[in-house]
Scaffold this motif. Structure first.
Motif, mmCIF file in Angstrom:
data_model
loop_
_atom_site.group_PDB
_atom_site.id
_atom_site.type_symbol
_atom_site.label_atom_id
_atom_site.label_comp_id
_atom_site.label_asym_id
_atom_site.label_seq_id
_atom_site.Cartn_x
_atom_site.Cartn_y
_atom_site.Cartn_z
ATOM 1 N N THR A 62 0.840 -1.195 0.000
ATOM 2 C CA THR A 62 0.000 0.000 0.000
ATOM 3 C C THR A 62 0.881 1.254 0.000
ATOM 4 O O THR A 62 1.804 1.371 0.806
ATOM 5 N N VAL A 63 0.591 2.175 -0.896
ATOM 6 C CA VAL A 63 1.350 3.423 -0.964
ATOM 7 C C VAL A 63 0.828 4.398 0.094
ATOM 8 O O VAL A 63 -0.347 4.750 0.098
ATOM 9 N N ILE A 64 1.730 4.803 0.970
ATOM 10 C CA ILE A 64 1.379 5.751 2.035
ATOM 11 C C ILE A 64 1.350 7.171 1.490
ATOM 12 O O ILE A 64 0.531 7.998 1.867
ATOM 13 N N GLY A 65 2.253 7.462 0.594
ATOM 14 C CA GLY A 65 2.365 8.785 -0.010
ATOM 15 C C GLY A 65 3.623 8.837 -0.865
ATOM 16 O O GLY A 65 4.455 7.927 -0.807
ATOM 17 N N THR A 66 3.762 9.882 -1.653
ATOM 18 C CA THR A 66 4.955 10.051 -2.491
ATOM 19 C C THR A 66 5.675 11.325 -2.072
ATOM 20 O O THR A 66 5.066 12.401 -1.993
ATOM 21 N N TYR A 67 6.976 11.204 -1.818
ATOM 22 C CA TYR A 67 7.762 12.311 -1.272
ATOM 23 C C TYR A 67 9.010 12.500 -2.132
ATOM 24 O O TYR A 67 9.878 11.621 -2.187
#
Length: 251
Positions: A146-151
């Protein structure tokens, strides 16, 4: 930019009545040649109070240092030079995008003799994220992949920086080296039973060998599991508010 620390003696002589001489030495990150009255120093972007920009020492030890009247532009450095240490002034920031260079003039004095050393301070880029830290909330039981976010770094220099991403610790969360997408690690499930949630630091690393490339930058991501505010909670509250109306219509 991958910073380098070099030490080079920059020597300037001025005569005393007794024939003695003052020697400027030990400048951090200097490019120049012995005997020059000018030098350059490269410093990576920073806002740390009292950050040491460079140090100048001299012989004889009785020599003292101060800025010339026009030698401390924008009051970027601390007004007092103690033991030869030239430091970033409190509340000041070195930001390449705002101002990329400063010309500092340091006067060395011994008795009635003086000499001036001109130092061009160049501010180099540091890879920066939009924020220094992020807080994210996910559902209990969020599964692997699962992708938590992109940084990603927001100020990489086009044509110069080749950026990749790493994170630590990476036991439960792992970042994609190319895209900066932070995911739940393989075979892991995020649970609210983990006290304090999950925290990881992402590093944007300039992997190229270009001498003008940016220095590494970091951001911290803290993931809380369960009890998230937002749409889920709002929908639940809406249902509670509608219950009296629904019951009235039913009965």
């Amino acid at each position: 930019m991958k910073g380098f620390i070099g030490i080079l003696a920059v020597v300037y002589l001025f005569h005393h009545a007794d024939g003695a001489a003052v020697t400027f030495t030990t400048l951090t990150g200097v490019s120049g040649a012995a005997g020059n009255t000018a030098a350059t120093v490269s410093v990576v972007e920073t806002s740390a109070d009292s950050f040491l920009l460079f140090t100048v020492t001299a012989t004889p030890s009785t020599a003292t240092f101060a800025f010339a009247a026009d030698g401390n532009p924008d009051a970027i450095a601390s007004a007092t030079i103690t033991n030869g240490a030239v430091k970033l002034a409190t509340g000041k920031t070195l930001d390449k995008e705002t101002k990329s260079s400063y010309v500092l003039k340091i006067v060395g004095t011994d008795s009635t003799d003086t000499a001036t050393l001109t130092v061009t301070l160049t501010v180099t880029n540091r890879l920066e994220f939009a924020k220094t830290s992020y807080e994210v909330c996910v559902a209990d039981g969020t599964v692997a992949g699962t992708v938590i976010g992109t940084y990603t770094a927001v100020d990489a220099v086009s044509g110069t920086d080749t950026v990749s991403y790493t994170n630590a610790p990476s036991t439960d969360l792992t970042v994609d080296s190319s895209t900066g997408a932070l995911k739940v690690a393989t075979s892991k499930t995020l649970t609210s039973a983990t006290v304090g949630g999950y925290t990881t630091t992402i590093t944007a690393d300039q992997t190229g060998s270009n001498g003008a490339a940016s220095a590494d930058g970091t951001t911290q991501v803290k993931v809380t599991v369960g009890g998230c505010s937002g749409a889920g909670q709002i929908k639940f509250m809406a249902i509670l508010l509608l219950m009296p109306l629904l019951l009235t219509r039913v009965f």
